[in-house]
Design a protein around this motif. Structure first.
Motif, short mmCIF file in Angstrom:
data_model
loop_
_atom_site.label_atom_id
_atom_site.label_comp_id
_atom_site.label_asym_id
_atom_site.label_seq_id
_atom_site.Cartn_x
_atom_site.Cartn_y
_atom_site.Cartn_z
N ILE A 106 -29.57 88.62 51.89
CA ILE A 106 -29.56 88.87 53.34
C ILE A 106 -28.16 89.25 53.79
CG2 ILE A 106 -29.91 87.82 55.60
CD1 ILE A 106 -32.09 86.06 54.32
N LYS A 107 -27.13 88.58 53.26
CA LYS A 107 -25.74 88.91 53.61
C LYS A 107 -25.43 90.36 53.29
CE LYS A 107 -23.65 84.34 52.86
NZ LYS A 107 -22.74 83.58 51.96
N SER A 108 -25.90 90.84 52.15
CA SER A 108 -25.65 92.22 51.76
C SER A 108 -26.22 93.19 52.79
CB SER A 108 -26.28 92.50 50.38
OG SER A 108 -25.68 91.69 49.39
N THR A 109 -27.37 92.86 53.34
CA THR A 109 -27.99 93.71 54.36
C THR A 109 -27.16 93.72 55.63
OG1 THR A 109 -30.21 93.29 53.49
CG2 THR A 109 -30.05 94.05 55.76
N PHE A 110 -26.68 92.56 56.06
CA PHE A 110 -25.93 92.49 57.31
C PHE A 110 -24.60 93.24 57.23
CE2 PHE A 110 -28.93 89.34 58.78
CZ PHE A 110 -28.84 89.43 60.16
N ARG A 111 -24.08 93.45 56.02
CA ARG A 111 -22.85 94.23 55.90
C ARG A 111 -23.07 95.69 56.26
NH1 ARG A 111 -22.57 91.42 50.71
NH2 ARG A 111 -21.23 89.57 50.90
N LEU A 112 -24.32 96.13 56.27
CA LEU A 112 -24.65 97.52 56.53
C LEU A 112 -25.10 97.78 57.96
CD1 LEU A 112 -26.72 98.15 53.26
CD2 LEU A 112 -24.28 98.57 53.63
N ILE A 113 -25.23 96.74 58.77
CA ILE A 113 -25.72 96.91 60.15
C ILE A 113 -24.73 96.30 61.14
CG2 ILE A 113 -28.14 96.94 59.41
CD1 ILE A 113 -28.41 94.05 60.25
N GLU A 114 -24.95 96.57 62.42
CA GLU A 114 -24.02 96.12 63.45
C GLU A 114 -24.26 94.67 63.88
OE1 GLU A 114 -24.12 98.80 66.71
OE2 GLU A 114 -23.29 100.49 65.56
N ASP A 115 -25.43 94.14 63.61
CA ASP A 115 -25.73 92.76 63.99
C ASP A 115 -24.88 91.79 63.17
OD1 ASP A 115 -27.75 93.46 65.85
OD2 ASP A 115 -29.16 93.72 64.20
N ASP A 116 -24.64 90.62 63.74
CA ASP A 116 -23.82 89.61 63.08
C ASP A 116 -24.69 88.52 62.46
OD1 ASP A 116 -21.43 90.82 63.86
OD2 ASP A 116 -21.44 89.79 65.79
N MET A 117 -24.31 88.09 61.26
CA MET A 117 -24.95 86.96 60.59
C MET A 117 -23.96 85.81 60.54
SD MET A 117 -26.37 86.74 56.67
CE MET A 117 -27.34 85.34 56.09
N ILE A 118 -24.35 84.67 61.10
CA ILE A 118 -23.50 83.48 61.11
C ILE A 118 -24.25 82.36 60.41
CG2 ILE A 118 -22.31 81.78 62.55
CD1 ILE A 118 -22.16 83.95 64.74
N LEU A 119 -23.62 81.75 59.42
CA LEU A 119 -24.25 80.66 58.66
C LEU A 119 -23.71 79.31 59.15
CD1 LEU A 119 -24.10 82.07 55.02
CD2 LEU A 119 -25.92 82.30 56.69
N GLU A 120 -24.63 78.40 59.46
CA GLU A 120 -24.28 77.05 59.88
C GLU A 120 -25.09 76.07 59.03
OE1 GLU A 120 -22.08 75.87 61.92
OE2 GLU A 120 -21.58 77.41 63.40
N GLU A 121 -24.42 75.27 58.24
CA GLU A 121 -25.11 74.30 57.38
C GLU A 121 -25.10 72.92 58.04
OE1 GLU A 121 -23.98 72.80 53.08
OE2 GLU A 121 -24.92 74.79 52.98
N THR A 122 -26.25 72.27 58.04
CA THR A 122 -26.33 70.93 58.63
C THR A 122 -25.82 69.88 57.64
OG1 THR A 122 -28.61 70.58 57.89
CG2 THR A 122 -28.29 71.62 60.04
N ALA A 123 -25.26 68.81 58.20
CA ALA A 123 -24.73 67.73 57.36
C ALA A 123 -25.45 66.41 57.59
CB ALA A 123 -23.24 67.55 57.60
N CYS A 124 -26.08 66.25 58.75
CA CYS A 124 -26.75 64.99 59.05
C CYS A 124 -27.82 65.23 60.11
CB CYS A 124 -25.75 63.93 59.53
SG CYS A 124 -24.87 64.39 61.04
N LYS A 125 -28.62 64.22 60.34
CA LYS A 125 -29.69 64.31 61.33
C LYS A 125 -29.11 64.61 62.70
CE LYS A 125 -33.79 61.81 62.97
NZ LYS A 125 -34.61 60.59 62.84
N GLY A 126 -29.71 65.54 63.40
CA GLY A 126 -29.25 65.92 64.73
C GLY A 126 -28.36 67.13 64.75
N ASP A 127 -27.83 67.53 63.59
CA ASP A 127 -26.94 68.69 63.54
C ASP A 127 -27.63 69.98 63.98
OD1 ASP A 127 -24.70 67.35 62.80
OD2 ASP A 127 -24.58 68.15 60.76
N ALA A 128 -28.85 70.19 63.49
CA ALA A 128 -29.56 71.43 63.81
C ALA A 128 -29.78 71.57 65.32
CB ALA A 128 -30.89 71.49 63.07
N LYS A 129 -30.12 70.48 65.97
CA LYS A 129 -30.29 70.50 67.42
C LYS A 129 -28.99 70.85 68.12
CE LYS A 129 -31.31 67.48 71.37
NZ LYS A 129 -31.69 66.11 71.79
N ASP A 130 -27.91 70.22 67.71
CA ASP A 130 -26.62 70.45 68.35
C ASP A 130 -26.13 71.88 68.13
OD1 ASP A 130 -26.64 67.83 69.19
OD2 ASP A 130 -25.35 67.11 67.57
N ILE A 131 -26.29 72.38 66.92
CA ILE A 131 -25.87 73.75 66.62
C ILE A 131 -26.66 74.74 67.47
CG2 ILE A 131 -25.88 75.55 64.84
CD1 ILE A 131 -25.40 73.22 62.80
N ALA A 132 -27.98 74.58 67.51
CA ALA A 132 -28.83 75.48 68.28
C ALA A 132 -28.44 75.47 69.76
CB ALA A 132 -30.29 75.09 68.11
#
Length: 316
Positions: A23-49
């Motif tokens: 997927i990263k390889s594809t985003f290098r070819l387009i104008e849209d941005d890909m940002i990766l956020e990895e969760t570490a504990c319960k509740g992280d996904a909610k806070d990141i979103a």
């Protein structure tokens, strides 16, 4: 457009590195941005979103890269915002994804391709869906009580110890659970609607039951289907209430329940709910869960929250 990939590193799919590298390889070819956020504990996904929704609003998409727990957290972080969620089913059960992608046998590669993440032609339709509001929290899939909560709990433990067996962990969990009592008690005060649109109440103090599923979507517990005809945007919750059954009655009912043939099970009542109150008979925590996550409430006040979340669907 910014695509925020919220990744649960311990979710069921072991091939995440290869998928994201492509997927990263594809985003290098387009104008849209890909940002990766990895969760570490319960509740992280909610806070990141929630953080990205506040910052970018409708100019970003939160991509859920995990299982039903990750979907649940992100839905809570995005409820009543302009930011949509897109789901890449990388978990063990992926029950909510089964509903939106229309199959119990999900192939994540096919989902990624269909959204265009491999060729750069990213496309989808954004539609608002309902949520369940329970004590101020949000449930996107199923809220359940009784037998199914015991199966969910044990199934997660088995899947955690033996990841390779995937959703079959929930099928294995059924056997020991059935060997215990199948008669549970709760107090209920429910505001229901029949298929002709007429309102009625269900009130019991206590209610004797084996399982009780209140559904926004259709599947839970690794693929069991208490609400085969559920609609995500109809302003109603489907319910399946199974009255007490004996051990010897259970085995022939399980395949029908899994296949969504609840109309063939005489011990199950079904219908629609808009709101209600459920509380324990002894003041202890309810034997219940939302989206596969157990809660420790002794009372739950819930209602339908219409069109509360924007969700990305595959283009037809």
């Amino acid at each position: 457009m910014k695509y925020i990939f919220v990744i649960n590193p311990i979710a069921g799919n072991d091939d995440k590195q290869r998928l994201f590298s492509r997927i990263k390889s594809t985003f290098r070819l387009i104008e849209d941005d890909m940002i990766l956020e990895e969760t570490a504990c319960k509740g992280d996904a909610k806070d990141i979103a929630h953080r990205y929704a506040e910052k970018y609003g409708k100019d970003c998409v939160i991509v859920s890269c995990g299982g039903d727990g990750t979907v649940h957290e992100i839905a809570n972080g995005l409820a009543h915002t302009d930011t949509p969620m897109l789901i890449l089913p990388l978990g063990t059960g992926n029950d909510f994804a089964k509903k939106i992608y229309g199959t119990k046998k999900i192939n994540v590669e096919n989902v990624i391709k269909a959204f265009g993440f491999y060729n750069g032609n990213i496309r989808y339709d954004v539609k608002p869906i309902d949520l369940i509001d329970y004590n101020g929290e949000k449930c996107i899939n199923v809220m359940s009580y009784g037998l199914d909560t015991k199966v969910e709990t044990l199934g997660r433990k088995i899947a955690g110890k033996f990841p390779a067996i995937g959703h079959q962990a929930y099928n294995l969990a059924i056997v020991p659970v059935l060997c215990s009592s199948l008669d549970y008690k709760i107090n209920v005060d429910l505001n229901c609607i029949d298929k002709e649109g007429r309102e009625y109440k269900i009130q019991h103090e206590p209610l004797d039951y084996t399982l009780f599923a209140i559904c926004n979507a259709s599947y839970y517990g690794g693929g069991f289907c208490p609400a085969p005809d559920s609609k995500l945007d109809d302003g109603l919750l489907d319910y399946a209430l199974c009255h007490p059954i004996k051990l010897m009655q259970a085995p022939p009912l399980i395949p029908k329940y899994s296949a969504g043939k609840i109309d063939e099970i005489k011990q199950i009542d079904s219908g629609y709910i808009k709101s209600g109150r459920i509380w324990s008979v002894d003041g202890e925590a309810l034997l219940g869960n939302c989206d596969g996550e157990n809660f420790d409430y002794n009372e739950v006040n819930f209602k339908i929250d219409p069109k509360a979340l924007k969700l990305c669907f595959l283009k037809g």
